[in-house]
Design an enzyme around this catalytic site. Structure first.
Site, PDB file in Angstrom:
ATOM      1  N   GLU A  97       2.371  -5.125  14.039  1.00  0.00           N
ATOM      2  CA  GLU A  97       1.233  -5.184  14.958  1.00  0.00           C
ATOM      3  C   GLU A  97       0.734  -6.618  15.108  1.00  0.00           C
ATOM      4  OE1 GLU A  97      -2.204  -2.919  13.801  1.00  0.00           O
ATOM      5  OE2 GLU A  97      -3.035  -2.916  15.830  1.00  0.00           O
TER       6      GLU A  97
ATOM      7  N   ARG B 235       0.810  -1.224   0.000  1.00  0.00           N
ATOM      8  CA  ARG B 235       0.000   0.000   0.000  1.00  0.00           C
ATOM      9  C   ARG B 235       0.839   1.268   0.000  1.00  0.00           C
ATOM     10  NH1 ARG B 235      -2.932  -3.739   2.847  1.00  0.00           N
ATOM     11  NH2 ARG B 235      -1.790  -3.144   4.725  1.00  0.00           N
TER      12      ARG B 235
HETATM   13  P1  AMP Z   1       3.537  -1.705  11.899  1.00  0.00           P
HETATM   14  O1  AMP Z   1       4.815  -2.312  11.457  1.00  0.00           O
HETATM   15  O2  AMP Z   1       2.955  -2.378  13.102  1.00  0.00           O
HETATM   16  O3  AMP Z   1       3.627  -0.206  12.047  1.00  0.00           O
HETATM   17  O4  AMP Z   1       2.479  -2.016  10.750  1.00  0.00           O
HETATM   18  C1  AMP Z   1       2.430  -1.229   9.622  1.00  0.00           C
HETATM   19  C2  AMP Z   1       2.158  -2.013   8.372  1.00  0.00           C
HETATM   20  O5  AMP Z   1       1.154  -3.013   8.547  1.00  0.00           O
HETATM   21  C3  AMP Z   1       1.645  -1.088   7.298  1.00  0.00           C
HETATM   22  O6  AMP Z   1       2.221  -1.501   6.069  1.00  0.00           O
HETATM   23  C4  AMP Z   1       0.149  -1.265   7.309  1.00  0.00           C
HETATM   24  O7  AMP Z   1      -0.339  -1.329   6.006  1.00  0.00           O
HETATM   25  C5  AMP Z   1      -0.086  -2.590   8.016  1.00  0.00           C
HETATM   26  N1  AMP Z   1      -1.003  -2.480   9.181  1.00  0.00           N
HETATM   27  C6  AMP Z   1      -0.701  -2.761  10.472  1.00  0.00           C
HETATM   28  N2  AMP Z   1      -1.751  -2.576  11.274  1.00  0.00           N
HETATM   29  C7  AMP Z   1      -2.749  -2.151  10.485  1.00  0.00           C
HETATM   30  C8  AMP Z   1      -4.123  -1.774  10.734  1.00  0.00           C
HETATM   31  N3  AMP Z   1      -4.649  -1.798  11.955  1.00  0.00           N
HETATM   32  N4  AMP Z   1      -4.849  -1.361   9.683  1.00  0.00           N
HETATM   33  C9  AMP Z   1      -4.316  -1.323   8.431  1.00  0.00           C
HETATM   34  N5  AMP Z   1      -3.042  -1.665   8.133  1.00  0.00           N
HETATM   35  C10 AMP Z   1      -2.273  -2.090   9.142  1.00  0.00           C
END
Ligand code: AMP
Length: 177
Positions: free
Chosen positions: A101, A64
């Site tokens: 996450e 994305r």
């Molecule tokens: P993080 O590494 O935890 O900051 O996760 C970020 C990546 O995971 C990004 O590429 C987002 O597209 C995806 N992502 C993680 N959590 C979500 C969420 N709650 N909603 C949408 N995309 C998420």
């Protein structure tokens, strides 16, 4: 970003409860990307934030981060560099493992993607825990660009991901949930 535009874009991001696993509120930005006005607001806003920074490369994170990252690169007169999941990039790469996450992951970049004089904007759609972007920052910094900026379309403020980044790196979100 002005309040009306924030409200417009936030109102067209779709929330999917319990995707991809129970307990996650997934912010589906495809509903903002398919809306011509929403897509234009997002891309214009990234351009406004970085138009005077001398950006030479926009690095987008699969998948994305490719959409508005590539559009911003065109508007900024910069090149575009993809960070991808393992095994997708055809030439020599460097890779990093990170926590996100939900679960763990690995990302890769071509090892000749960035030169020492580059001013780099790393872009992704959403900041959750910050793990993905920290991994991307590690990869980009290994190539010693002269400056790095970080941008997300939106952030999940409650997860505190922003606090993990070094203070000297300018990090922006267009809006937060
Ligand atoms: P993080 O590494 O935890 O900051 O996760 C970020 C990546 O995971 C990004 O590429 C987002 O597209 C995806 N992502 C993680 N959590 C979500 C969420 N709650 N909603 C949408 N995309 C998420």
């Amino acid at each position: 970003m002005d309040k009306a535009k924030v409200e417009k874009v936030k109102s067209i991001v779709r929330n999917i409860p319990d995707f991809p696993i129970k307990g996650i509120q997934f912010k589906d930005l495809t509903t903002a990307f398919k809306d011509p006005e929403g897509l234009k607001i997002i891309c214009d806003e990234i351009y406004e934030l970085y138009k005077d920074k001398g950006i030479t490369k926009v690095v987008g994170i699969e998948s994305r981060g490719f959409i508005c990252g590539a559009a911003a690169a065109v508007k900024l007169g910069a090149g575009f560099v993809p960070i991808r999941k393992p095994g997708k990039l055809p030439a020599d790469t460097i890779s990093v493992d990170f926590r996100k996450e939900y679960g763990t992951d690995t990302i890769e970049i071509h090892k000749d993607a960035i030169q020492e004089g580059d001013v780099v904007l790393i872009h992704d759609d959403l900041l959750a825990t910050g793990g993905t972007m920290l991994g991307a920052l590690d990869l980009v910094q290994q190539m010693k660009p002269s400056k790095v900026y970080i941008n997300f379309i939106c952030g999940l403020a409650d997860l505190g991901g922003r606090d993990l980044f070094p203070k000297e790196i300018e990090l922006t979100t267009l809006f937060d949930f």
